[in-house]
Design a protein around this motif. Sequence first.
Motif, PDB file in Angstrom:
ATOM      1  N   LEU A  68       1.077  -1.632  -0.058  1.00 41.79           N
ATOM      2  CA  LEU A  68       0.336   0.389  -0.297  1.00 41.79           C
ATOM      3  C   LEU A  68       1.318   1.379  -0.026  1.00 41.79           C
ATOM      4  N   SER A  69       0.567   2.035  -0.758  1.00 41.13           N
ATOM      5  CA  SER A  69       1.420   3.712  -1.041  1.00 41.13           C
ATOM      6  C   SER A  69       0.575   4.613  -0.359  1.00 41.13           C
ATOM      7  N   ALA A  70       1.490   5.479   0.456  1.00 40.67           N
ATOM      8  CA  ALA A  70       1.072   6.486   1.051  1.00 40.67           C
ATOM      9  C   ALA A  70       0.298   5.948   2.189  1.00 40.67           C
ATOM     10  N   VAL A  71       0.027   5.658   3.320  1.00 40.65           N
ATOM     11  CA  VAL A  71      -0.687   4.816   4.267  1.00 40.65           C
ATOM     12  C   VAL A  71      -0.423   6.689   4.750  1.00 40.65           C
ATOM     13  N   ARG A  72      -1.464   6.847   5.560  1.00 41.87           N
ATOM     14  CA  ARG A  72      -2.306   8.050   6.710  1.00 41.87           C
ATOM     15  C   ARG A  72      -2.322   7.560   8.564  1.00 41.87           C
ATOM     16  N   ALA A  73      -3.084   6.487   8.632  1.00 39.37           N
ATOM     17  CA  ALA A  73      -3.258   6.240   9.456  1.00 39.37           C
ATOM     18  C   ALA A  73      -1.863   5.420  10.842  1.00 39.37           C
ATOM     19  N   ARG A  74      -1.746   6.212  11.631  1.00 42.71           N
ATOM     20  CA  ARG A  74      -0.340   5.221  12.140  1.00 42.71           C
ATOM     21  C   ARG A  74      -0.607   4.230  13.448  1.00 42.71           C
ATOM     22  N   TRP A  75      -2.378   4.107  14.293  1.00 41.86           N
ATOM     23  CA  TRP A  75      -2.971   3.392  14.470  1.00 41.86           C
ATOM     24  C   TRP A  75      -4.497   3.404  13.454  1.00 41.86           C
TER      25      TRP A  75
END
Length: 288
Positions: A68-75
Motif C-alpha cells: 500500500l502506498s502513502a498510508v496516513r493512519a498510524r494507529w
Amino acid sequence: MQKTALVPYARLPHAQHDRHVLTSTVDVFGTAHWLLADRAPQPGDAARPFDALVVSVDPNGSTELTELSAVRARWPHLDRLPDGGFVVAASRTRQHEDGDQVQIFDALGRETSSFSVGDAIEHLLVDEAGHIWVGHFDENPVGIRRWSATGQLTWTSDNAHIPGLFDCYALNVSGTVAWACPYTDFPLVEIRPDRTQRPVRVWANRVRGAKAVAIRGERVAFYGGYGEERDRLAHGEIMEKSVEQADVDLLTLPDGSAPGRRRVVGRGSRIYVQAEPFTTWGVFDLSS
C-alpha cells in the motif's frame, strides 16, 4: 470454571516477523490480514505518509502480499473489500484531517478515494456486499453506521431505538448482517438495514462488558468483561424478548494460558482472538 481453548487459525509468515504489526483482522470470508510497517509509530510521524505491506493468509494457508502506498493512519483499522482492495482508517481524527481519515486502496495497493466517518472508531468491519460498518466509542457517541466504499452513509443507528447506545463495545458482521452489544445497557442487537420490516431487533441481556459476540441460530456467546471477567465466555439462548444466560467458561489461548493484551473480531458464529505479539490468530466457533 471450565476452560475453552481457542483453536489455532492463522499465522503471520516468519519472514515478516521483523516488521511492526500496525493492526490485523479477519475478513468476512475468513482470510486473516496483517498491516505491517518498517517500524513502530514515532512522535511527530502523524503528518508523514508511509508505505505499508498487507500480508493476507487465507483459510487454506495461502499467502498474498499487497503493498500500500502513502498510508496516513498510524494507529489504523484494516479490512478487505470484496473486490480485493483494502480499507485503512485512522481510529482518531482531527479537524484539519477531516476527509482523509479513511483511505480506500485497490487490489494493486493504490489509493482510489478517501473520506471521513467520524472520530473514535472502535470497530470497522466490511460485509460481503462491500458495506463498511463502523462502531464508535464514547468520545464520539454517534453509535453504529454503515458506509459505502465511496463514502456514502447508507444506514445509521440514529432513531433506531437501541437502548443505551453510547459506546459500541462489540460488533459482529457476517454476510450483510450486523450484531452488536453496546454500552451502557448491553442489549443484543440484530441489524438488517435491507429488511423492510423490523430492520433492527433488540433483546435484553444481563451479560455486561463483552468485547465480542458470536451468533449461531438461537445460540449466542459473549466474550470479555470487566476486571476478572475479561476472559469470560458467557453462553446464552435468544428468547422472544431477552437472552437467557447459560454456561460460563474461560476462553484461553490454545496452550491454556490467558490471552493478555488481545484483538478480537466477531464474524457470525466465530470469535477470532489475537494476543501479543499479534502474529497469530485463534478462533472459537459456536457451531463446533
